[in-house]
Enzyme design. Structure first.
Site, PDB file in Angstrom:
ATOM      1  CD  GLU A  25      -2.697  -6.833   5.121  1.00  0.00           C
ATOM      2  OE1 GLU A  25      -3.318  -5.785   5.363  1.00  0.00           O
ATOM      3  OE2 GLU A  25      -1.922  -6.956   4.137  1.00  0.00           O
ATOM      4  CB  CYS A  78      -0.963  -0.041   1.194  1.00  0.00           C
ATOM      5  SG  CYS A  78      -2.394   1.047   0.994  1.00  0.00           S
ATOM      6  CG  HIS A  88      -4.084  -3.747   2.910  1.00  0.00           C
ATOM      7  ND1 HIS A  88      -3.248  -3.496   3.981  1.00  0.00           N
ATOM      8  CD2 HIS A  88      -4.450  -2.537   2.432  1.00  0.00           C
ATOM      9  CE1 HIS A  88      -3.131  -2.196   4.161  1.00  0.00           C
ATOM     10  NE2 HIS A  88      -3.849  -1.588   3.232  1.00  0.00           N
TER      11      HIS A  88
END
Length: 352
Positions: free
Chosen positions: A325, A241, A323
């Protein structure tokens, strides 16, 4: 009778219901996520923003601390069509103003059409439209916060143990699940302040330098950019990001502010090499406009062709604008962390 007001930069003042009292000002943005409100509200990337949820009901599965991405709520205020009592009580405890019972569909459409805008909020039994307008006026008069990293980064280094690799995670506002995604794969993660110096990195001697997500303009994170400039070619470098934007700027690229950004859990990304499309979680208001001479664009957003992945195989640089994750969101791109740790086992080329 309304007891909350939202003053918009375009001139409108909307009536609402107060769910957590107080006044606030900031950049009004929206997220399309329909789950993961706990993760969104504790995401440091929302620092200094007023977060509007496009999904109509927020709080339908309660509030659980184990889902938090940081130790506190980061948006300055929260706007929704309906907030449950659990979420309202949490936000009041955190002293974050919150309002609901307004037409969020209309509000999101306005943000989408005109762009993220400054706003003022006043909520509570004594709130007036003039209070919201006063907050908006203060917001209009504020210059952009150039040291926002100080509000979201750790003060001192700490380590989360996980295995054989050493990852230096530069905390520009990192989500906790980035750390756990790395430790779960066998890495010791050394979480470092956003203004860490090259000398401190040399002393640590990590296997990978990782630049985290975070809020605001990447141009303001000069220390992190200087780390990339210093160690590219000597260490594998990864970023997520804001981290992608910082890496791009360090290697000759350019970034720009988006009209309303990408925020949600349903952003489609196409890999240019495989043709595969994955759904991703995103939260950013800036993007890489030009990657520069050292980086190849390897993934793009299906909706607007913005750069979602940058790489240089010879220099062992790999970044993602989204993202991987998740938390919240789909897990389509979790293998990014495997790719990052694979870099630790490869020799690094010398930068020109």
């Amino acid at each position: 009778m309304s007891d909350a007001y939202l003053a918009l930069e375009g001139g409108r003042v909307l009536e609402a219901r107060a769910r957590a009292p107080g006044t606030a000002r900031g950049e009004l943005v929206f997220t399309t996520a329909y789950t993961g409100y706990e993760e969104s509200l504790t995401d440091p990337s929302y620092e200094e923003q007023v977060l509007t949820f496009s999904y109509p009901l927020i709080g339908n599965y309660g509030v659980r601390e184990e889902r938090f991405e940081s130790e506190r709520v980061h948006p300055r205020a929260v706007v929704a069509l309906e907030l449950t009592d659990d979420v309202a009580a949490w936000l009041e405890h955190e002293e974050i103003p919150a309002i609901d019972h307004l037409d969020t569909r209309d509000l999101v459409t306005e943000i989408r059409d005109t762009g993220a805008m400054k706003c003022g909020i006043a909520a509570g039994p004594d709130a007036t439209p003039e209070d919201a307008l006063a907050e908006l006026a203060e917001c209009k008069g504020m210059s952009e916060h150039t040291d926002i990293g100080a509000q979201v980064s750790v003060d001192e280094r700490y380590t989360v143990e996980g295995g054989e690799y050493d990852v230096a995670l530069i905390d520009c506002g990192a989500k906790g699940s980035i750390t756990s995604s790395l430790t779960d794969r066998g890495a010791d993660v050394h979480v470092l302040p956003y203004d860490t110096t090259p000398a401190e990195i040399r002393e640590l001697d990590p296997d990978v330098l990782f630049i985290s997500n975070g809020p605001g303009d990447p141009a303001n994170f000069t220390a992190a950019r200087e780390l990339v400039e210093e160690f590219v070619g000597d260490l594998p470098i990864a970023g997520i990001c804001l981290g992608q934007q910082i890496v791009a700027r360090a290697l000759g690229g350019e970034t720009e502010k988006m009209v309303f950004g990408h925020r949600g859990v349903n952003q489609p990304v196409r890999d240019l090499r495989s043709g595969r499309v994955v759904m991703t979680t995103q939260n950013h208001g800036y993007t890489v406009a030009e990657p520069g001479p050292e980086l190849d664009v390897t993934q793009v957003n299906v909706n607007d062709d913005t750069a979602e992945g940058l790489e240089n195989d010879e220099l062992d640089v790999i970044t993602r604008q989204y993202h991987p994750e998740a938390n919240p969101g789909p897990h389509d791109s979790l293998d990014f962390f495997d790719s990052v740790l694979e870099l630790a086992d490869r020799p690094v080329a010398t930068a020109d």
